[in-house]
Design a protein around this motif. Structure first.
Motif, PDB file in Angstrom:
ATOM      1  N   ALA A   1       0.787  -0.986   0.147  1.00  9.77           N
ATOM      2  CA  ALA A   1      -0.077  -0.008   0.009  1.00  9.77           C
ATOM      3  C   ALA A   1       0.887   1.365  -0.081  1.00  9.77           C
ATOM      4  CB  ALA A   1      -0.740  -0.138   1.060  1.00  9.77           C
ATOM      5  N   ARG A   2       2.086   1.190   0.594  1.00 10.77           N
ATOM      6  CA  ARG A   2       2.893   2.376   0.544  1.00 10.77           C
ATOM      7  C   ARG A   2       3.342   2.644  -0.817  1.00 10.77           C
ATOM      8  NH1 ARG A   2       7.176   0.551   4.895  1.00 10.77           N
ATOM      9  NH2 ARG A   2       6.155  -1.615   4.176  1.00 10.77           N
ATOM     10  N   ARG A   3       3.691   1.624  -1.625  1.00 11.56           N
ATOM     11  CA  ARG A   3       3.886   2.202  -2.938  1.00 11.56           C
ATOM     12  C   ARG A   3       2.542   2.226  -4.026  1.00 11.56           C
ATOM     13  NH1 ARG A   3       9.556  -1.122  -4.060  1.00 11.56           N
ATOM     14  NH2 ARG A   3      10.240  -1.042  -2.008  1.00 11.56           N
ATOM     15  N   GLY A   4       1.583   2.308  -3.338  1.00 15.09           N
ATOM     16  CA  GLY A   4       0.312   2.539  -4.435  1.00 15.09           C
ATOM     17  C   GLY A   4      -0.283   1.454  -4.693  1.00 15.09           C
ATOM     18  N   ALA A   5      -0.069   0.402  -4.243  1.00 19.47           N
ATOM     19  CA  ALA A   5      -0.977  -0.984  -4.480  1.00 19.47           C
ATOM     20  C   ALA A   5      -2.391  -0.724  -4.135  1.00 19.47           C
ATOM     21  CB  ALA A   5      -0.191  -2.168  -3.896  1.00 19.47           C
ATOM     22  N   ALA A   6      -3.102  -1.375  -4.828  1.00 16.65           N
ATOM     23  CA  ALA A   6      -4.645  -1.196  -4.440  1.00 16.65           C
ATOM     24  C   ALA A   6      -5.090  -2.715  -4.256  1.00 16.65           C
ATOM     25  CB  ALA A   6      -5.419  -0.715  -5.763  1.00 16.65           C
ATOM     26  N   VAL A   7      -4.549  -3.806  -4.734  1.00 11.97           N
ATOM     27  CA  VAL A   7      -4.790  -5.151  -4.705  1.00 11.97           C
ATOM     28  C   VAL A   7      -3.887  -6.022  -4.173  1.00 11.97           C
ATOM     29  CG1 VAL A   7      -5.976  -6.968  -5.738  1.00 11.97           C
ATOM     30  CG2 VAL A   7      -6.865  -4.692  -6.315  1.00 11.97           C
ATOM     31  N   GLY A   8      -3.940  -6.982  -3.335  1.00 11.49           N
ATOM     32  CA  GLY A   8      -2.988  -7.872  -3.154  1.00 11.49           C
ATOM     33  C   GLY A   8      -3.658  -9.248  -3.589  1.00 11.49           C
ATOM     34  N   VAL A   9      -2.943 -10.212  -4.095  1.00  9.05           N
ATOM     35  CA  VAL A   9      -3.443 -11.714  -4.210  1.00  9.05           C
ATOM     36  C   VAL A   9      -2.553 -12.660  -3.754  1.00  9.05           C
ATOM     37  CG1 VAL A   9      -4.362 -13.238  -6.154  1.00  9.05           C
ATOM     38  CG2 VAL A   9      -4.834 -10.942  -6.544  1.00  9.05           C
ATOM     39  N   LEU A  10      -2.979 -13.566  -3.054  1.00  6.13           N
ATOM     40  CA  LEU A  10      -2.124 -14.585  -2.519  1.00  6.13           C
ATOM     41  C   LEU A  10      -2.296 -15.799  -3.076  1.00  6.13           C
ATOM     42  CD1 LEU A  10      -2.241 -13.232   1.273  1.00  6.13           C
ATOM     43  CD2 LEU A  10      -0.465 -12.986  -0.306  1.00  6.13           C
ATOM     44  N   PRO A  11      -1.270 -16.699  -3.031  1.00  9.47           N
ATOM     45  CA  PRO A  11      -1.600 -18.039  -3.397  1.00  9.47           C
ATOM     46  C   PRO A  11      -2.633 -18.910  -2.691  1.00  9.47           C
ATOM     47  CG  PRO A  11       0.854 -17.786  -3.101  1.00  9.47           C
ATOM     48  CD  PRO A  11       0.003 -16.574  -2.369  1.00  9.47           C
ATOM     49  N   GLU A  12      -2.927 -20.086  -3.358  1.00 10.20           N
ATOM     50  CA  GLU A  12      -3.933 -20.895  -2.684  1.00 10.20           C
ATOM     51  C   GLU A  12      -3.565 -21.402  -1.337  1.00 10.20           C
ATOM     52  OE1 GLU A  12      -6.551 -23.387  -5.756  1.00 10.20           O
ATOM     53  OE2 GLU A  12      -4.886 -24.225  -5.368  1.00 10.20           O
ATOM     54  N   LEU A  13      -4.335 -21.293  -0.480  1.00  9.08           N
ATOM     55  CA  LEU A  13      -4.005 -21.732   1.082  1.00  9.08           C
ATOM     56  C   LEU A  13      -2.432 -21.232   1.489  1.00  9.08           C
ATOM     57  CD1 LEU A  13      -5.625 -25.324   0.656  1.00  9.08           C
ATOM     58  CD2 LEU A  13      -6.685 -23.098   1.756  1.00  9.08           C
ATOM     59  N   TRP A  14      -2.151 -20.091   1.313  1.00  6.11           N
ATOM     60  CA  TRP A  14      -1.016 -19.396   1.507  1.00  6.11           C
ATOM     61  C   TRP A  14      -0.277 -19.838   2.827  1.00  6.11           C
ATOM     62  CZ3 TRP A  14      -0.919 -15.341   4.688  1.00  6.11           C
ATOM     63  CH2 TRP A  14      -1.927 -14.993   5.224  1.00  6.11           C
ATOM     64  N   CYS A  15      -1.360 -19.686   3.992  1.00  8.38           N
ATOM     65  CA  CYS A  15      -0.729 -19.698   5.360  1.00  8.38           C
ATOM     66  C   CYS A  15      -0.644 -21.292   5.835  1.00  8.38           C
ATOM     67  CB  CYS A  15      -1.801 -18.903   6.161  1.00  8.38           C
ATOM     68  SG  CYS A  15      -3.544 -19.414   6.254  1.00  8.38           S
ATOM     69  N   PHE A  16      -0.771 -22.132   5.061  1.00  6.91           N
ATOM     70  CA  PHE A  16      -0.688 -23.566   5.431  1.00  6.91           C
ATOM     71  C   PHE A  16       0.712 -24.341   4.912  1.00  6.91           C
ATOM     72  CE2 PHE A  16      -5.045 -22.458   5.843  1.00  6.91           C
ATOM     73  CZ  PHE A  16      -5.081 -22.884   7.384  1.00  6.91           C
ATOM     74  N   ALA A  17       0.986 -25.143   5.850  1.00  8.46           N
ATOM     75  CA  ALA A  17       2.325 -26.008   4.952  1.00  8.46           C
ATOM     76  C   ALA A  17       1.608 -26.925   4.032  1.00  8.46           C
ATOM     77  CB  ALA A  17       3.160 -26.702   5.938  1.00  8.46           C
ATOM     78  N   ARG A  18       2.381 -27.634   3.028  1.00 12.54           N
ATOM     79  CA  ARG A  18       1.760 -28.384   2.407  1.00 12.54           C
ATOM     80  C   ARG A  18       1.463 -29.694   3.173  1.00 12.54           C
ATOM     81  NH1 ARG A  18       2.892 -29.427  -3.286  1.00 12.54           N
ATOM     82  NH2 ARG A  18       4.272 -27.814  -3.253  1.00 12.54           N
ATOM     83  N   GLY A  19       0.218 -30.256   2.652  1.00 14.27           N
ATOM     84  CA  GLY A  19      -0.474 -31.400   3.500  1.00 14.27           C
ATOM     85  C   GLY A  19      -0.809 -31.112   4.916  1.00 14.27           C
ATOM     86  N   GLU A  20      -0.717 -29.922   5.376  1.00 11.67           N
ATOM     87  CA  GLU A  20      -1.385 -29.751   6.640  1.00 11.67           C
ATOM     88  C   GLU A  20      -2.736 -29.566   6.678  1.00 11.67           C
ATOM     89  OE1 GLU A  20      -0.836 -26.195  10.048  1.00 11.67           O
ATOM     90  OE2 GLU A  20       0.335 -25.747   7.906  1.00 11.67           O
ATOM     91  N   VAL A  21      -3.763 -29.109   5.856  1.00 10.80           N
ATOM     92  CA  VAL A  21      -4.948 -29.007   5.703  1.00 10.80           C
ATOM     93  C   VAL A  21      -5.529 -30.415   5.795  1.00 10.80           C
ATOM     94  CG1 VAL A  21      -7.015 -28.178   4.502  1.00 10.80           C
ATOM     95  CG2 VAL A  21      -4.950 -26.757   4.881  1.00 10.80           C
ATOM     96  N   SER A  22      -4.948 -31.273   4.977  1.00 12.07           N
ATOM     97  CA  SER A  22      -5.468 -32.700   4.879  1.00 12.07           C
ATOM     98  C   SER A  22      -5.029 -33.592   6.229  1.00 12.07           C
ATOM     99  CB  SER A  22      -4.873 -33.388   3.748  1.00 12.07           C
ATOM    100  OG  SER A  22      -3.613 -33.518   3.779  1.00 12.07           O
ATOM    101  N   LYS A  23      -4.405 -33.192   6.953  1.00 14.88           N
ATOM    102  CA  LYS A  23      -4.038 -33.620   8.037  1.00 14.88           C
ATOM    103  C   LYS A  23      -5.070 -33.499   9.445  1.00 14.88           C
ATOM    104  CE  LYS A  23       0.772 -34.634   7.248  1.00 14.88           C
ATOM    105  NZ  LYS A  23       1.950 -34.232   7.842  1.00 14.88           N
ATOM    106  N   ASP A  24      -5.634 -32.161   9.143  1.00 11.85           N
ATOM    107  CA  ASP A  24      -6.402 -31.463  10.096  1.00 11.85           C
ATOM    108  C   ASP A  24      -7.196 -30.545   9.734  1.00 11.85           C
ATOM    109  OD1 ASP A  24      -7.698 -30.852  12.479  1.00 11.85           O
ATOM    110  OD2 ASP A  24      -5.715 -29.919  13.382  1.00 11.85           O
ATOM    111  N   PRO A  25      -8.382 -30.882   8.968  1.00  8.97           N
ATOM    112  CA  PRO A  25      -9.165 -29.957   8.335  1.00  8.97           C
ATOM    113  C   PRO A  25      -9.825 -29.092   9.361  1.00  8.97           C
ATOM    114  CG  PRO A  25      -9.809 -32.044   7.689  1.00  8.97           C
ATOM    115  CD  PRO A  25      -8.554 -32.008   8.364  1.00  8.97           C
ATOM    116  N   LYS A  26     -10.212 -29.648  10.676  1.00  6.53           N
ATOM    117  CA  LYS A  26     -10.972 -28.981  11.602  1.00  6.53           C
ATOM    118  C   LYS A  26     -10.068 -28.082  12.118  1.00  6.53           C
ATOM    119  CE  LYS A  26     -13.386 -29.220  15.813  1.00  6.53           C
ATOM    120  NZ  LYS A  26     -13.716 -30.003  16.908  1.00  6.53           N
ATOM    121  N   GLY A  27      -8.688 -28.041  12.521  1.00  8.48           N
ATOM    122  CA  GLY A  27      -7.940 -27.131  13.069  1.00  8.48           C
ATOM    123  C   GLY A  27      -7.519 -26.146  11.918  1.00  8.48           C
TER     124      GLY A  27
END
Length: 102
Positions: A1-27
């Motif tokens: 935002a400091r450089r004038g960005a208006a939109v940020g797009v992140l990769p799929e499930l960006w905040c999880f390690a590979r395989g983390e979701v399938s091991k514990d979807p509830k968590g």
């Protein structure tokens, strides 16, 4: 935002390690709720729109959900309809393709 960005797009499930979701979807869904709140606050604070995906729980099922949030709050969400083989182990398909808005 400091450089004038208006939109940020992140990769799929960006905040999880590979395989983390399938091991514990509830968590992953519980953590996703926290992350969603943080992303909404960041969009508000910096006056930008952010697009990202998280794990969304609903009635005992889990969805791979994309969110678009902006300075005024949530704009849209989409539950992924076409899941990969790995995603089918933990996610239910969304009910429809996303709406196109011009």
């Amino acid at each position: 935002a400091r450089r004038g960005a208006a939109v940020g797009v992140l990769p799929e499930l960006w905040c999880f390690a590979r395989g983390e979701v399938s091991k514990d979807p509830k968590g992953a869904a519980e953590y996703s709720a926290t992350v969603l709140e943080l992303m909404e606050a960041a969009a508000r604070e910096h006056g930008v729109h952010l697009c990202f995906s998280l794990v969304e729980p609903d009635a005992g099922a889990f969805f791979h959900t994309a969110y678009l949030v902006g300075p005024s709050g949530p704009v849209a969400k989409y539950r992924k309809a076409h899941l990969s083989a790995g995603e089918r182990a933990w996610a239910s398909p969304g009910p429809a393709l996303s709406e196109v808005v011009a």
